[in-house]
Design a protein around this motif. Structure first.
Motif, PDB file in Angstrom:
ATOM      1  N   ILE A 108      90.230 -99.335  74.487  1.00  0.00           N
ATOM      2  CA  ILE A 108      89.316-100.199  73.733  1.00  0.00           C
ATOM      3  C   ILE A 108      88.093 -99.371  73.362  1.00  0.00           C
ATOM      4  O   ILE A 108      87.614 -98.565  74.156  1.00  0.00           O
ATOM      5  N   ALA A 109      87.595 -99.551  72.152  1.00  0.00           N
ATOM      6  CA  ALA A 109      86.379 -98.861  71.727  1.00  0.00           C
ATOM      7  C   ALA A 109      85.540 -99.816  70.890  1.00  0.00           C
ATOM      8  O   ALA A 109      86.034-100.863  70.432  1.00  0.00           O
ATOM      9  N   LEU A 110      84.281 -99.470  70.702  1.00  0.00           N
ATOM     10  CA  LEU A 110      83.416-100.284  69.853  1.00  0.00           C
ATOM     11  C   LEU A 110      82.450 -99.393  69.094  1.00  0.00           C
ATOM     12  O   LEU A 110      82.148 -98.269  69.523  1.00  0.00           O
ATOM     13  N   ASP A 111      81.967 -99.901  67.963  1.00  0.00           N
ATOM     14  CA  ASP A 111      80.922 -99.227  67.206  1.00  0.00           C
ATOM     15  C   ASP A 111      79.569 -99.769  67.642  1.00  0.00           C
ATOM     16  O   ASP A 111      79.380-100.986  67.755  1.00  0.00           O
ATOM     17  N   ALA A 112      78.633 -98.854  67.861  1.00  0.00           N
ATOM     18  CA  ALA A 112      77.288 -99.235  68.300  1.00  0.00           C
ATOM     19  C   ALA A 112      76.552-100.001  67.203  1.00  0.00           C
ATOM     20  O   ALA A 112      76.952 -99.977  66.030  1.00  0.00           O
ATOM     21  N   PRO A 113      75.461-100.669  67.535  1.00  0.00           N
ATOM     22  CA  PRO A 113      74.640-101.307  66.497  1.00  0.00           C
ATOM     23  C   PRO A 113      74.253-100.301  65.416  1.00  0.00           C
ATOM     24  O   PRO A 113      73.855 -99.179  65.723  1.00  0.00           O
ATOM     25  N   ALA A 114      74.416-100.690  64.155  1.00  0.00           N
ATOM     26  CA  ALA A 114      74.057 -99.856  62.996  1.00  0.00           C
ATOM     27  C   ALA A 114      74.948 -98.632  62.856  1.00  0.00           C
ATOM     28  O   ALA A 114      74.597 -97.681  62.166  1.00  0.00           O
ATOM     29  N   HIS A 115      76.098 -98.632  63.510  1.00  0.00           N
ATOM     30  CA  HIS A 115      77.054 -97.527  63.435  1.00  0.00           C
ATOM     31  C   HIS A 115      78.430 -98.068  63.048  1.00  0.00           C
ATOM     32  O   HIS A 115      78.734 -99.246  63.265  1.00  0.00           O
ATOM     33  N   GLY A 116      79.280 -97.176  62.530  1.00  0.00           N
ATOM     34  CA  GLY A 116      80.650 -97.569  62.238  1.00  0.00           C
ATOM     35  C   GLY A 116      80.705 -98.774  61.319  1.00  0.00           C
ATOM     36  O   GLY A 116      80.117 -98.788  60.240  1.00  0.00           O
ATOM     37  N   LEU A 117      81.426 -99.814  61.766  1.00  0.00           N
ATOM     38  CA  LEU A 117      81.526-101.059  61.006  1.00  0.00           C
ATOM     39  C   LEU A 117      80.646-102.160  61.588  1.00  0.00           C
ATOM     40  O   LEU A 117      80.692-103.296  61.106  1.00  0.00           O
ATOM     41  N   SER A 118      79.858-101.840  62.610  1.00  0.00           N
ATOM     42  CA  SER A 118      78.955-102.839  63.193  1.00  0.00           C
ATOM     43  C   SER A 118      77.736-103.016  62.290  1.00  0.00           C
ATOM     44  O   SER A 118      77.297-102.070  61.627  1.00  0.00           O
ATOM     45  N   ASP A 119      77.166-104.207  62.279  1.00  0.00           N
ATOM     46  CA  ASP A 119      76.022-104.439  61.405  1.00  0.00           C
ATOM     47  C   ASP A 119      74.716-104.035  62.083  1.00  0.00           C
ATOM     48  O   ASP A 119      74.719-103.533  63.219  1.00  0.00           O
ATOM     49  N   GLY A 120      73.612-104.269  61.388  1.00  0.00           N
ATOM     50  CA  GLY A 120      72.300-103.944  61.929  1.00  0.00           C
ATOM     51  C   GLY A 120      71.741-102.659  61.346  1.00  0.00           C
ATOM     52  O   GLY A 120      72.468-101.836  60.775  1.00  0.00           O
ATOM     53  N   LYS A 121      70.438-102.495  61.508  1.00  0.00           N
ATOM     54  CA  LYS A 121      69.743-101.286  61.041  1.00  0.00           C
ATOM     55  C   LYS A 121      69.067-100.549  62.185  1.00  0.00           C
ATOM     56  O   LYS A 121      68.444 -99.506  61.970  1.00  0.00           O
ATOM     57  N   GLU A 122      69.194-101.090  63.399  1.00  0.00           N
ATOM     58  CA  GLU A 122      68.469-100.534  64.537  1.00  0.00           C
ATOM     59  C   GLU A 122      69.426-100.311  65.707  1.00  0.00           C
ATOM     60  O   GLU A 122      70.288-101.145  65.991  1.00  0.00           O
ATOM     61  N   TYR A 123      69.262 -99.170  66.372  1.00  0.00           N
ATOM     62  CA  TYR A 123      70.039 -98.859  67.579  1.00  0.00           C
ATOM     63  C   TYR A 123      69.106 -98.901  68.773  1.00  0.00           C
ATOM     64  O   TYR A 123      68.078 -98.222  68.797  1.00  0.00           O
TER      65      TYR A 123
END
Length: 291
Positions: A108-123
């Protein structure tokens, strides 16, 4: 962008922020934080995903008014959750996934906030840790693996959301102290004392935690799950001493010092070591070298 051009752009940006701090300190602080927390790289397009991600089952998960992207490569009941770092995405695990598949496990993997296909502008690590914890509660993985700021995130997650499902953790090339990250950012842009003081206060207000106390080593002290901490002696992004600091605080972890792998830590020898740690019986060696 070449390193020279990147340095020139960073200094020009820092000069602009410094000048703005004298006439509009609040705007200057917001601008400094924006560039500190907003990644420039790592985003993906859904219609142009790397091959390794196209092989996975994709699920977009809604959480706290936003959404983040997760990927699943189905396998047996043993589950491994992968947490990437700054300006990256889940495709960075392509080589490691080829090793994990040998065990037949579910990955299982995930994209961080504001990375990959995840939304947001802030990490931020606290926000990222929320996402990781959502997946832990949903899938109950046996093992956590994090790289760079993803490594710091898995430590934060297990310290703040202790999960009984987690049996082993791997921390790769992680920074330890937020103050060091902030100071490196200050030097890169050449920020003046006025704006740097305001930036630290802004981070305190944003995280609800003084940067002086925001420490992956401090998080590691709270964790008793067996761990493997890995850091390269020639890491050009995060100093080797940062990995040592985490390893010294993480009392139930073994430390692997590599040489010549850099910050990315993509190497067959290391992946074999991680595989052994996760799936085979362990020896009693607490400090190892892979050169």
């Amino acid at each position: 962008m070449s390193p020279i051009i990147t340095k020139i752009v960073a200094k020009a940006l820092g000069l602009s922020i410094n000048l703005l701090s004298y006439v509009a300190p609040a705007k200057a602080t917001a601008l400094a934080y924006r560039y500190f927390s907003k990644p420039l790289y790592g985003k993906l397009k859904r219609d142009d995903l790397p091959g390794i991600l196209r092989e996975a089952q994709l699920e977009t998960i809604l959480h706290n008014g936003g959404n983040f992207q997760s990927y699943i490569w189905p396998g047996n009941e043993t589950k491994v959750l992968l947490v990437h770092g700054w300006e990256s995405n889940s495709a960075r695990w392509k080589l490691l996934i080829s090793y994990l598949r040998k065990a037949g496990c579910t990955i299982i993997a995930l994209d961080a906030p504001a990375h990959g296909l995840s939304d947001g502008k802030e990490y931020t690590i606290p926000r990222y840790a929320e996402y990781v914890n959502v997946l832990i509660q949903k899938h109950q993985p046996n093992h956590l693996i994090g790289h760079s700021l993803g490594g710091a995130t898995v430590l934060y997650t297990q310290a703040h959301y202790p999960n009984p499902y987690i049996e082993k953790m791997v921390v790769l090339g992680a920074p330890s102290e937020l103050t060091i990250v902030l100071n490196n950012y200050r030097k890169m842009l050449g920020l003046n004392k006025r704006i740097f003081k305001n930036l630290k206060k802004h981070c305190t207000d944003r995280f609800g935690l003084d940067p002086m106390s925001f420490s992956a080593a401090a998080f590691a002290k709270k964790i008793d799950v067996p761990g493997l901490v890995v850091h390269d002696r020639e890491d050009e992004t995060v100093a080797f001493s940062e990995g040592m600091r985490i390893a010294n605080a993480y009392t139930n972890a073994k430390f692997v010092a590599t040489k010549g792998m850099g910050h990315r830590l993509h190497d067959d020898r290391l992946y074999n070591r991680i595989y052994t740690f996760l799936f085979n019986e362990e020896d009693e060696v607490s400090i190892e070298e892979i050169a």
